[in-house]
Design a protein around this motif. Structure first.
Motif, PDB file in Angstrom:
ATOM      1  N   THR A 135       1.027  -1.103   0.105  1.00 40.00           N
ATOM      2  CA  THR A 135       0.090  -0.026  -0.006  1.00 40.00           C
ATOM      3  C   THR A 135       0.820   1.191   0.102  1.00 40.00           C
ATOM      4  O   THR A 135       1.978   1.129   0.263  1.00 40.00           O
ATOM      5  CB  THR A 135      -0.875   0.082   1.146  1.00 40.00           C
ATOM      6  OG1 THR A 135      -0.080   0.001   2.468  1.00 40.00           O
ATOM      7  CG2 THR A 135      -1.920  -1.170   1.366  1.00 40.00           C
ATOM      8  N   THR A 136       0.207   2.542  -0.310  1.00 38.37           N
ATOM      9  CA  THR A 136       0.939   3.707  -0.453  1.00 38.37           C
ATOM     10  C   THR A 136       0.153   4.557   0.851  1.00 38.37           C
ATOM     11  O   THR A 136      -1.012   4.806   0.593  1.00 38.37           O
ATOM     12  CB  THR A 136       0.620   4.254  -1.634  1.00 38.37           C
ATOM     13  OG1 THR A 136       1.180   3.527  -2.652  1.00 38.37           O
ATOM     14  CG2 THR A 136       1.482   5.505  -1.627  1.00 38.37           C
ATOM     15  N   HIS A 137       0.843   4.973   1.833  1.00 40.13           N
ATOM     16  CA  HIS A 137       0.450   5.782   2.838  1.00 40.13           C
ATOM     17  C   HIS A 137      -0.049   7.290   2.075  1.00 40.13           C
ATOM     18  O   HIS A 137      -1.317   7.586   2.025  1.00 40.13           O
ATOM     19  CB  HIS A 137       1.258   5.857   4.030  1.00 40.13           C
ATOM     20  CG  HIS A 137       0.548   6.782   5.179  1.00 40.13           C
ATOM     21  ND1 HIS A 137       1.313   7.191   6.151  1.00 40.13           N
ATOM     22  CD2 HIS A 137      -0.597   6.603   5.702  1.00 40.13           C
ATOM     23  CE1 HIS A 137       0.421   7.612   6.996  1.00 40.13           C
ATOM     24  NE2 HIS A 137      -0.609   7.575   6.819  1.00 40.13           N
ATOM     25  N   SER A 138       1.027   7.982   1.904  1.00 41.88           N
ATOM     26  CA  SER A 138       0.745   9.266   1.095  1.00 41.88           C
ATOM     27  C   SER A 138       0.864   9.153  -0.401  1.00 41.88           C
ATOM     28  O   SER A 138       2.178   8.733  -0.554  1.00 41.88           O
ATOM     29  CB  SER A 138       1.613  10.176   1.597  1.00 41.88           C
ATOM     30  OG  SER A 138       1.836  11.340   0.787  1.00 41.88           O
ATOM     31  N   VAL A 162       1.682  -6.787   5.475  1.00 39.90           N
ATOM     32  CA  VAL A 162       1.261  -5.198   5.095  1.00 39.90           C
ATOM     33  C   VAL A 162       2.427  -4.456   5.062  1.00 39.90           C
ATOM     34  O   VAL A 162       3.328  -4.281   6.142  1.00 39.90           O
ATOM     35  CB  VAL A 162       0.243  -4.584   6.150  1.00 39.90           C
ATOM     36  CG1 VAL A 162      -0.158  -3.312   5.450  1.00 39.90           C
ATOM     37  CG2 VAL A 162      -0.841  -5.507   6.181  1.00 39.90           C
ATOM     38  N   VAL A 163       3.036  -4.055   3.861  1.00 35.73           N
ATOM     39  CA  VAL A 163       4.171  -3.363   3.346  1.00 35.73           C
ATOM     40  C   VAL A 163       3.688  -1.786   3.023  1.00 35.73           C
ATOM     41  O   VAL A 163       2.600  -1.769   2.169  1.00 35.73           O
ATOM     42  CB  VAL A 163       4.923  -4.101   2.415  1.00 35.73           C
ATOM     43  CG1 VAL A 163       6.145  -2.932   1.980  1.00 35.73           C
ATOM     44  CG2 VAL A 163       5.295  -5.367   2.924  1.00 35.73           C
ATOM     45  N   VAL A 164       3.870  -0.831   3.690  1.00 34.58           N
ATOM     46  CA  VAL A 164       3.497   0.517   3.215  1.00 34.58           C
ATOM     47  C   VAL A 164       4.645   1.507   3.038  1.00 34.58           C
ATOM     48  O   VAL A 164       5.614   1.386   3.383  1.00 34.58           O
ATOM     49  CB  VAL A 164       3.103   1.036   4.694  1.00 34.58           C
ATOM     50  CG1 VAL A 164       2.507   2.549   4.462  1.00 34.58           C
ATOM     51  CG2 VAL A 164       1.794   0.122   5.590  1.00 34.58           C
ATOM     52  N   ASP A 165       4.219   2.192   1.839  1.00 35.42           N
ATOM     53  CA  ASP A 165       5.113   3.090   1.147  1.00 35.42           C
ATOM     54  C   ASP A 165       4.812   4.353   2.177  1.00 35.42           C
ATOM     55  O   ASP A 165       3.992   4.859   1.936  1.00 35.42           O
ATOM     56  CB  ASP A 165       4.972   3.266  -0.331  1.00 35.42           C
ATOM     57  CG  ASP A 165       5.521   4.408  -0.665  1.00 35.42           C
ATOM     58  OD1 ASP A 165       5.972   5.300   0.103  1.00 35.42           O
ATOM     59  OD2 ASP A 165       5.510   4.752  -1.862  1.00 35.42           O
ATOM     60  N   ALA A 166       5.650   4.669   3.086  1.00 35.39           N
ATOM     61  CA  ALA A 166       5.345   5.715   3.782  1.00 35.39           C
ATOM     62  C   ALA A 166       6.636   7.027   3.489  1.00 35.39           C
ATOM     63  O   ALA A 166       6.920   7.832   4.299  1.00 35.39           O
ATOM     64  CB  ALA A 166       5.244   5.682   5.181  1.00 35.39           C
ATOM     65  N   VAL A 167       6.886   7.103   2.314  1.00 32.06           N
ATOM     66  CA  VAL A 167       8.333   7.806   1.915  1.00 32.06           C
ATOM     67  C   VAL A 167       8.102   9.270   2.007  1.00 32.06           C
ATOM     68  O   VAL A 167       8.825   9.985   2.441  1.00 32.06           O
ATOM     69  CB  VAL A 167       8.537   7.532   0.222  1.00 32.06           C
ATOM     70  CG1 VAL A 167       9.622   8.440  -0.181  1.00 32.06           C
ATOM     71  CG2 VAL A 167       9.062   6.145   0.196  1.00 32.06           C
ATOM     72  N   LEU A 175       1.343   7.900  11.803  1.00 33.18           N
ATOM     73  CA  LEU A 175       1.684   6.637  11.619  1.00 33.18           C
ATOM     74  C   LEU A 175       2.224   5.793  12.583  1.00 33.18           C
ATOM     75  O   LEU A 175       3.144   6.282  13.512  1.00 33.18           O
ATOM     76  CB  LEU A 175       2.579   6.540  10.465  1.00 33.18           C
ATOM     77  CG  LEU A 175       3.070   5.036   9.693  1.00 33.18           C
ATOM     78  CD1 LEU A 175       3.159   5.264   8.009  1.00 33.18           C
ATOM     79  CD2 LEU A 175       4.254   4.471  10.308  1.00 33.18           C
ATOM     80  N   GLU A 176       1.493   4.439  12.931  1.00 31.27           N
ATOM     81  CA  GLU A 176       1.923   3.920  14.142  1.00 31.27           C
ATOM     82  C   GLU A 176       2.436   2.483  13.578  1.00 31.27           C
ATOM     83  O   GLU A 176       1.481   1.456  13.177  1.00 31.27           O
ATOM     84  CB  GLU A 176       0.890   3.539  15.136  1.00 31.27           C
ATOM     85  CG  GLU A 176       0.115   4.784  15.660  1.00 31.27           C
ATOM     86  CD  GLU A 176       0.658   5.525  16.883  1.00 31.27           C
ATOM     87  OE1 GLU A 176       1.606   4.744  17.449  1.00 31.27           O
ATOM     88  OE2 GLU A 176       0.467   6.597  17.215  1.00 31.27           O
ATOM     89  N   THR A 177       3.781   2.334  13.549  1.00 31.27           N
ATOM     90  CA  THR A 177       4.143   0.927  12.930  1.00 31.27           C
ATOM     91  C   THR A 177       3.557  -0.270  13.761  1.00 31.27           C
ATOM     92  O   THR A 177       3.136  -1.033  13.256  1.00 31.27           O
ATOM     93  CB  THR A 177       5.649   0.870  13.031  1.00 31.27           C
ATOM     94  OG1 THR A 177       6.027   2.157  12.035  1.00 31.27           O
ATOM     95  CG2 THR A 177       6.227  -0.330  12.268  1.00 31.27           C
TER      96      THR A 177
END
Ligand code: PMP
Length: 383
Positions: A135-138, A162-167, A175-177
């Motif tokens: 997924t992409t956060h922003s 779940v893998v998140v692009d939070a670049v 964001l709470e890992t």
């Protein structure tokens, strides 16, 4: 006067003088005790910003390198993965997963839409699950910040990692890992972390470690196991960009001294200010008009005006650097970034430039109101 530049893009972002000063000191050796102390503190600060008790690995790479490390450590060819995509960076996950030979299913939205957890639940149940949900956060290309907490809960319920692009989001919006159960969160130094480009950060949960592919794998530099083994001794497998690590350590110190919650509130207020100013001019927002949209404000160019021409004129004539539209939005939208080392006067400078150039290009906009509206929205609203 030497040409002055104003950097209002969602990465790279302006770097505080304290960080620049630290980076300009003589280079230290990466296997010296001098560096080890800085590295240890930097990793500790990163865990605080990620809100995790687990590992955060640091790579000398751009954010995409961190994304690639997640793919090469968590998947093998033929694995079924699901990519949630609503813009340029969601598409990047899909392209990368295909490159690594995964069987890629995509939950695709129009650029600018916000992914819905119900859609994800439905797709996962149709598929009979997936090994990993990317997924992409922003989504920096559209200004949408997704509800990653809800998406992650849905994916976890279906047994996926779940893998998140939070670049472009880490350090700017909540964001709470650990609390959200995110298995790997990827970020980059050049966004809300207020450091020049060059470092990628990657968290790895216990479930992710349990899944890491052993044996023959298409990775060497990005091998998480090797990176962790060296990092645990505050050493690094290869020569890191030492001066950038020194800078990141100072930048994370500044962010934590401000307080993460305070930083999130500042970003929400900057987003409000930007949207208020844009609307006061008579322009239409492309990104959602809500507080979650606190990373980058995407704006539709007025009819008959190419957003690329606006961005180029602002840069060439006034040194004001905004971001143009990407992919299908090229020429149609422009974007004002407000992550990291920003205050409301950055927003008003960007708005003043947009107002001036748009009116020179013949747009029918209201002049002289945007800045007042932006300042009022920043000062008088509380998140
Ligand atoms: N994901 C997102 C959401 C981004 O905004 C960016 C950079 N614009 C990237 C990934 C890629 O990062 P990099 O250019 O550092 O590889």
């Amino acid at each position: 006067m030497a040409e002055k530049r104003y950097l209002f893009t969602p990465g790279p972002t302006p770097v505080p003088p304290e960080v620049l000063e630290a980076m300009s000191r003589p280079v230290i050796h990466h296997r010296s005790s001098d560096f080890r102390a800085i590295f240890e503190r930097c990793l500790e600060r990163l865990r605080d910003v990620y809100r995790t008790e687990g590992d955060v690995l640091l790579y000398t790479a751009s954010g995409t390198g961190g994304m690639e490390s997640a793919l090469s450590n968590l998947t093998r060819p033929g694995d079924r993965v699901l990519v949630v995509s609503a813009g340029h960076f969601g598409e990047r996950w899909a392209a990368m997963a295909r490159t690594f030979g995964c069987e890629v299913d995509q939950l695709t939205y129009e650029w600018g839409e916000s992914p819905a957890p119900d859609d994800l639940a439905r797709r996962l149940s149709e598929l009979g699950g997936a090994k990993v949900v990317f997924t992409t956060h922003s989504e920096t290309s559209t200004g949408v910040v997704a509800d990653v907490q809800a998406l992650a809960a849905t994916a976890k319920e279906a047994g996926a990692l779940v893998v998140v692009d939070a670049v472009s989001s880490l350090g700017a919006v909540p964001l709470e890992t650990d609390a959200w159960g995110l298995d790997s969160v990827i970020s980059g130094s050049q966004k809300a972390l207020m450091t020049p480009p060059g470092l990628a950060t990657v968290s790895v949960s216990a479930d992710a470690w349990a899944t890491v592919q052993k044996g023959a794998a298409s990775r060497y530099y990005f091998d998480w196991g090797q990176t962790k083994a060296r990092q645990d001794a505050f050493d690094s497998a290869f020569t890191p960009a030492v001066s950038t690590v020194v800078g990141l350590d100072v930048a994370l110190g500044l962010l934590l001294a401000e307080g993460l919650e305070q930083a999130f509130e500042r970003h929400a207020r900057l987003g409000r200010a930007c949207r208020a100013g844009v609307k006061a001019m008579g322009l239409d927002l492309f990104s959602p008009d809500d507080d979650r949209s606190a990373v980058v404000t995407a704006i539709n160019a007025p009819d008959g005006i190419d957003s690329g021409e606006l961005v180029q004129t602002l840069r060439d004539r006034h040194g004001i650097v905004l971001a143009p539209g990407q992919g299908p939005l090229k020429g149609k939208i422009f974007r004002i970034g407000h992550i990291g080392y920003y205050d409301v006067f950055d927003i008003t400078t960007a708005l003043a430039g947009v107002e001036l150039v748009l009116s020179e290009l013949g747009a029918d906009i209201e002049r002289g109101v945007a800045i007042t509206e932006a300042l009022d929205a920043f000062e008088h609203t509380r998140v």
